[in-house]
Design an enzyme around this catalytic site. Sequence first.
Site, PDB file in Angstrom:
ATOM      1  N   TYR A 141      -0.925   8.300  -2.287  1.00 35.21           N
ATOM      2  CA  TYR A 141      -1.138   7.950  -3.699  1.00 35.21           C
ATOM      3  C   TYR A 141      -2.364   8.701  -4.253  1.00 35.21           C
ATOM      4  O   TYR A 141      -2.440   8.994  -5.426  1.00 35.21           O
ATOM      5  CB  TYR A 141      -1.414   6.450  -3.841  1.00 35.21           C
ATOM      6  CG  TYR A 141      -0.207   5.536  -3.823  1.00 35.21           C
ATOM      7  CD1 TYR A 141       1.096   6.011  -3.665  1.00 35.21           C
ATOM      8  CD2 TYR A 141      -0.393   4.156  -3.976  1.00 35.21           C
ATOM      9  CE1 TYR A 141       2.172   5.130  -3.655  1.00 35.21           C
ATOM     10  CE2 TYR A 141       0.680   3.278  -3.975  1.00 35.21           C
ATOM     11  CZ  TYR A 141       1.962   3.768  -3.809  1.00 35.21           C
ATOM     12  OH  TYR A 141       3.011   2.888  -3.810  1.00 35.21           O
ATOM     13  N   GLU A 146      -1.481   8.097   8.827  1.00 38.74           N
ATOM     14  CA  GLU A 146      -0.036   7.795   8.807  1.00 38.74           C
ATOM     15  C   GLU A 146       0.634   8.315  10.081  1.00 38.74           C
ATOM     16  O   GLU A 146       1.616   7.749  10.552  1.00 38.74           O
ATOM     17  CB  GLU A 146       0.628   8.433   7.576  1.00 38.74           C
ATOM     18  CG  GLU A 146       0.258   7.770   6.255  1.00 38.74           C
ATOM     19  CD  GLU A 146       0.891   6.397   6.082  1.00 38.74           C
ATOM     20  OE1 GLU A 146       2.102   6.252   6.321  1.00 38.74           O
ATOM     21  OE2 GLU A 146       0.145   5.462   5.718  1.00 38.74           O
ATOM     22  N   CYS A 193      -4.669  -1.616  -1.631  1.00 38.21           N
ATOM     23  CA  CYS A 193      -4.824  -0.187  -1.894  1.00 38.21           C
ATOM     24  C   CYS A 193      -5.820  -0.008  -3.036  1.00 38.21           C
ATOM     25  O   CYS A 193      -5.576  -0.504  -4.148  1.00 38.21           O
ATOM     26  CB  CYS A 193      -3.465   0.375  -2.282  1.00 38.21           C
ATOM     27  SG  CYS A 193      -3.498   2.122  -2.715  1.00 38.21           S
ATOM     28  N   HIS A 228      -6.828   2.787   4.398  1.00 34.94           N
ATOM     29  CA  HIS A 228      -6.495   3.485   5.642  1.00 34.94           C
ATOM     30  C   HIS A 228      -7.732   3.667   6.545  1.00 34.94           C
ATOM     31  O   HIS A 228      -7.615   3.705   7.764  1.00 34.94           O
ATOM     32  CB  HIS A 228      -5.918   4.874   5.343  1.00 34.94           C
ATOM     33  CG  HIS A 228      -4.489   4.875   4.887  1.00 34.94           C
ATOM     34  ND1 HIS A 228      -4.097   4.450   3.644  1.00 34.94           N
ATOM     35  CD2 HIS A 228      -3.355   5.273   5.525  1.00 34.94           C
ATOM     36  CE1 HIS A 228      -2.783   4.585   3.534  1.00 34.94           C
ATOM     37  NE2 HIS A 228      -2.303   5.082   4.657  1.00 34.94           N
ATOM     38  N   CYS A 265     -10.990   3.250   1.028  1.00 34.95           N
ATOM     39  CA  CYS A 265      -9.525   3.399   1.104  1.00 34.95           C
ATOM     40  C   CYS A 265      -9.096   2.549   2.280  1.00 34.95           C
ATOM     41  O   CYS A 265      -9.753   2.572   3.339  1.00 34.95           O
ATOM     42  CB  CYS A 265      -9.168   4.864   1.325  1.00 34.95           C
ATOM     43  SG  CYS A 265      -7.462   5.152   1.857  1.00 34.95           S
ATOM     44  N   ASP A 317       0.882  -1.176   0.000  1.00 36.63           N
ATOM     45  CA  ASP A 317       0.000   0.000   0.000  1.00 36.63           C
ATOM     46  C   ASP A 317       0.919   1.225   0.000  1.00 36.63           C
ATOM     47  O   ASP A 317       2.141   1.109   0.152  1.00 36.63           O
ATOM     48  CB  ASP A 317      -0.882  -0.019   1.262  1.00 36.63           C
ATOM     49  CG  ASP A 317      -1.779   1.216   1.374  1.00 36.63           C
ATOM     50  OD1 ASP A 317      -2.362   1.620   0.348  1.00 36.63           O
ATOM     51  OD2 ASP A 317      -1.880   1.795   2.464  1.00 36.63           O
TER      52      ASP A 317
HETATM   53  N1  DGL Z   1      -4.726   3.204   1.174  1.00 31.04           N
HETATM   54  C1  DGL Z   1      -4.880   3.609  -0.161  1.00 31.04           C
HETATM   55  C2  DGL Z   1      -6.208   3.258  -0.767  1.00 31.04           C
HETATM   56  O1  DGL Z   1      -6.780   2.252  -0.417  1.00 31.04           O
HETATM   57  C3  DGL Z   1      -4.255   4.895  -0.646  1.00 31.04           C
HETATM   58  C4  DGL Z   1      -4.192   6.060   0.238  1.00 31.04           C
HETATM   59  C5  DGL Z   1      -3.330   7.154  -0.319  1.00 31.04           C
HETATM   60  O2  DGL Z   1      -2.107   6.987  -0.314  1.00 31.04           O
HETATM   61  O3  DGL Z   1      -3.877   8.155  -0.790  1.00 31.04           O
HETATM   62  O4  DGL Z   1      -6.715   3.935  -1.614  1.00 31.04           O
END
Ligand code: DGL
Length: 266
Positions: free
Chosen positions: A43, A153, A74, A187, A185, A11
């Site tokens: 990302y 984070e 991710c 996170h 997401c 990720d």
């Molecule tokens: N955890 C990621 C997702 O599922 C990306 C988060 C990021 O880096 O913007 O989209």
Amino acid sequence: MKCDAPVGVFDSGVGGLSVLAEIRARLPDESLLYVADSGHVPYGEKSAEYIRARSLAISDFLVGQGAKALVLACNTATAAAAAELRAHYPDLPIVGMEPAVKPAAAMTRTGVVGVLATTGTLKSARFAALLDRFASDVRVITQPCPGLVERIEEGDLDGSETRRMLQQWIDPLLAEGCDTLILGCTHYPFLKPLLRQMLPAEISLVDTGAAVARQLQALLDGRDLRAPAGSSRPTRLWCSGDVDRLQRVLPILWQEPVDVQVLSAG
Ligand code: DGL
């Protein structure tokens, strides 16, 4: 490929640990490798080309470490890079993930579904196709959450800034009658305890971590690649960013002992 080879998971940062936990729970005999690309997080605010290049570099690294399968933990990387990775590694089992639109559309009673996800995921052609396929009978309200990944984070799972961000995004969704909220997401599942405090009890939260673990199991079973009982080795984690910060937040996000190293590749 040997059955006791590890599964490689990555990720942009710590978010994929929410998926890694589901994999660990479902497949306790598998050895797991994890890359947190925190030197390049988030990302969600980067171009698809950038994310594709990162995903290829990390996948090459994980394959070089002997991974027998890859999990893109991710949503943003899956939207940007899953097709290229599958073309690049035609023989490798690869599991991607996308926001849980299909289950949410089946669950909603008000007919209004909210999606919290990154800008990149929500802008992607893959997400548009997902809505076309599964959301024709419901109203889907999308909400990008810039800045939220950075709070997670930092390990801020319930501080005032994280609350303020969430409040501004969920209030309009509730006002529109949303009763089902997709955490699109990886996170965001770490914010479930806070969201449960902030949301009325009748609002359902849906994410896809458990479905990813089931899909990985099916792919490994289909190729006779399941690790034998008792063969699991300690989880190894590489980080391309601030390792000290990762070490600080790791205890609240991941419960097993883990060997952390710097990722210099890519
Ligand atoms: N955890 C990621 C997702 O599922 C990306 C988060 C990021 O880096 O913007 O989209």
